[in-house]
Design a protein around this motif. Structure first.
Motif, short mmCIF file in Angstrom:
data_model
loop_
_atom_site.label_atom_id
_atom_site.label_comp_id
_atom_site.label_asym_id
_atom_site.label_seq_id
_atom_site.Cartn_x
_atom_site.Cartn_y
_atom_site.Cartn_z
N LEU A 102 0.82 -1.21 0.00
CA LEU A 102 0.00 0.00 0.00
C LEU A 102 0.86 1.27 0.00
CD1 LEU A 102 -2.78 -1.14 2.48
CD2 LEU A 102 -3.00 -0.81 0.01
N GLY A 103 2.18 1.10 -0.14
CA GLY A 103 3.05 2.25 -0.36
C GLY A 103 3.68 2.85 0.88
N PHE A 104 3.56 2.18 2.03
CA PHE A 104 4.12 2.72 3.27
C PHE A 104 5.51 2.15 3.53
CE2 PHE A 104 -0.50 2.80 3.85
CZ PHE A 104 -0.69 4.14 4.18
N ASN A 105 6.45 3.01 3.89
CA ASN A 105 7.74 2.55 4.38
C ASN A 105 7.81 2.77 5.88
OD1 ASN A 105 8.51 5.28 4.89
ND2 ASN A 105 9.26 5.50 2.78
N ALA A 106 8.93 2.39 6.50
CA ALA A 106 9.03 2.47 7.95
C ALA A 106 8.86 3.90 8.44
CB ALA A 106 10.38 1.90 8.40
N GLY A 107 9.44 4.87 7.73
CA GLY A 107 9.32 6.27 8.13
C GLY A 107 7.88 6.74 8.08
N ASP A 108 7.15 6.34 7.04
CA ASP A 108 5.73 6.72 6.93
C ASP A 108 4.94 6.21 8.14
OD1 ASP A 108 6.19 7.80 4.38
OD2 ASP A 108 5.79 5.86 3.42
N VAL A 109 5.20 4.96 8.50
CA VAL A 109 4.45 4.34 9.59
C VAL A 109 4.76 5.04 10.91
CG1 VAL A 109 3.99 2.21 10.85
CG2 VAL A 109 4.37 2.13 8.37
N ARG A 110 6.04 5.28 11.16
CA ARG A 110 6.43 5.93 12.42
C ARG A 110 5.86 7.34 12.54
NH1 ARG A 110 11.74 3.83 11.12
NH2 ARG A 110 12.16 1.94 12.35
N ALA A 111 5.66 7.99 11.40
CA ALA A 111 5.17 9.38 11.41
C ALA A 111 3.69 9.49 11.73
CB ALA A 111 5.45 10.03 10.05
N THR A 112 2.97 8.38 11.71
CA THR A 112 1.54 8.43 12.00
C THR A 112 1.32 8.35 13.51
OG1 THR A 112 1.33 6.02 11.74
CG2 THR A 112 0.92 7.39 9.80
N SER A 113 0.10 8.59 13.93
CA SER A 113 -0.20 8.68 15.36
C SER A 113 0.12 7.38 16.09
CB SER A 113 -1.68 9.02 15.55
OG SER A 113 -2.50 8.03 14.98
N GLY A 114 0.56 7.55 17.35
CA GLY A 114 0.87 6.40 18.19
C GLY A 114 2.04 5.59 17.68
N ASP A 115 3.03 6.27 17.07
CA ASP A 115 4.19 5.58 16.51
C ASP A 115 3.79 4.50 15.51
OD1 ASP A 115 6.09 7.08 17.90
OD2 ASP A 115 6.00 5.78 19.65
N SER A 216 -6.24 2.75 -4.06
CA SER A 216 -4.80 2.83 -3.80
C SER A 216 -4.04 2.85 -5.11
CB SER A 216 -4.34 1.65 -2.94
OG SER A 216 -2.94 1.67 -2.78
N ARG A 217 -3.33 3.95 -5.33
CA ARG A 217 -2.43 4.03 -6.47
C ARG A 217 -1.18 3.18 -6.23
NH1 ARG A 217 -1.70 10.00 -5.84
NH2 ARG A 217 -2.97 9.62 -3.98
N ALA A 218 -0.72 3.18 -4.98
CA ALA A 218 0.46 2.39 -4.64
C ALA A 218 0.20 0.90 -4.87
CB ALA A 218 0.87 2.63 -3.19
N HIS A 219 -0.97 0.43 -4.48
CA HIS A 219 -1.30 -0.99 -4.67
C HIS A 219 -1.30 -1.33 -6.16
CE1 HIS A 219 -3.38 -4.81 -4.56
NE2 HIS A 219 -3.28 -4.83 -3.24
N TYR A 220 -1.83 -0.42 -6.98
CA TYR A 220 -1.83 -0.67 -8.43
C TYR A 220 -0.39 -0.76 -8.94
CZ TYR A 220 -2.39 -0.08 -13.43
OH TYR A 220 -2.31 -0.25 -14.79
N ARG A 221 0.44 0.20 -8.56
CA ARG A 221 1.84 0.19 -9.03
C ARG A 221 2.58 -1.06 -8.55
NH1 ARG A 221 1.66 5.47 -7.05
NH2 ARG A 221 2.92 4.86 -5.28
N ASN A 222 2.42 -1.37 -7.27
CA ASN A 222 3.21 -2.46 -6.69
C ASN A 222 2.72 -3.84 -7.09
OD1 ASN A 222 5.09 -0.85 -5.31
ND2 ASN A 222 3.67 -0.54 -3.60
N SER A 223 1.44 -3.96 -7.42
CA SER A 223 0.92 -5.27 -7.81
C SER A 223 1.05 -5.52 -9.30
CB SER A 223 -0.54 -5.41 -7.38
OG SER A 223 -1.35 -4.42 -8.00
N THR A 224 1.22 -4.45 -10.09
CA THR A 224 1.34 -4.62 -11.54
C THR A 224 2.69 -4.16 -12.06
OG1 THR A 224 0.47 -2.40 -12.01
CG2 THR A 224 -1.14 -4.18 -11.80
#
Length: 265
Positions: A102-115, A216-224
């Protein structure tokens, strides 16, 4: 005739009286079935990892996912402790893979609420098939109210999808999409040559329809592995028709909702 009846009766009695182990000698045990499931799951995960590539950063994502207190699978019918641990581990890997797809990397995840706990929990709910609309608002990068401006039911691009619906963004809940942006939605149903494919999860859309698109644009890119700069997405869940603040689902498996209840990204 009498002898035939006696012979048949004797055979039936013998079958009923035979030990259950003899009747099911060739049936795989629960342990064998679980082992087969784990082997198939491992192959699927390896294929997904290869498709994503090293840039997905699965190592870091795995660490973040394991730091969140998720509810892990613990099926009562599996009595082998080692298999239970492997089932739980496979689930956690699926969650990390889902985040990466879905296009998330570790930095993206950490930047959201509640770590990242809310985002990881949303991905876990998607893997389990229990995610709600608010959780999808966190996972989707194409969370918009859009008006249908084009429908092409014969658009085979060799990406596994056969049709395209074009939307003009009316209202965006995604930070990198704004009003009047154009988004393409790729759909499984459509036509290609002599082939016609229908999908029970894709209600038809017509020009002028206004819907909440959870894509999800990321899902389209990453799955195809599709390139290009098009804002092209696939649905994460079937769309909702918009009537004022009311959201009416296009799938019987979804509940009605309200725009007022949504969490904007």
């Amino acid at each position: 005739m009498k002898n035939a009846i006696i012979l048949l009766s004797t055979c039936i009695i013998a079958m009923v009286a035979a030990p259950a182990s003899a009747q099911t000698a060739n049936a795989p045990s629960q342990r064998d079935r679980t082992e087969a499931f784990l082997a198939a799951k491992s192959r699927n995960q390896q294929a997904r990892l290869a498709a994503l590539g090293a840039e997905a950063g699965l190592g870091e994502l795995n660490g973040i996912v394991r730091a969140v207190a998720l509810r892990l699978p613990n099926p009562a019918f599996v009595d082998d402790p080692g298999q239970k641990r492997r089932l739980a581990d496979a689930f956690l890997i699926d969650v990390a893979l889902e985040l990466a797809t879905l296009g998330f990397n570790a930095g993206d995840v950490r930047a959201t609420s509640g770590d990242g706990a809310a985002l990881v929990s949303a991905a876990a709910a998607r893997v389990r098939g229990t995610a709600n609309l608010n959780q999808y608002s966190l996972l989707s990068d194409t969370f918009i109210i859009g008006r249908v401006t084009g429908v092409n039911t014969k658009d085979d691009r060799g990406d596994g999808y056969l049709s395209t619906v074009t939307f003009s963004v009316v209202r965006s809940f995604s930070k990198d999409l704004t009003a009047n942006d154009v988004v393409e939605l790729r759909r499984l149903s459509g036509e290609s040559g002599t082939k016609r494919v229908g999908s029970s999860t894709e209600e038809p859309l017509a020009l002028g329809d206004q819907v909440l698109l959870v894509g999800s644009r990321a899902h389209y890119r990453n799955s195809t592995r599709a390139g290009g700069k098009r804002k092209t997405a696939v649905e994460l869940i079937p769309f909702y028709r918009v009537n004022g603040d009311t959201l009416s689902p296009s799938s019987p498996y979804q509940q009605p909702a309200s725009l007022n209840d949504l969490v904007a990204n």
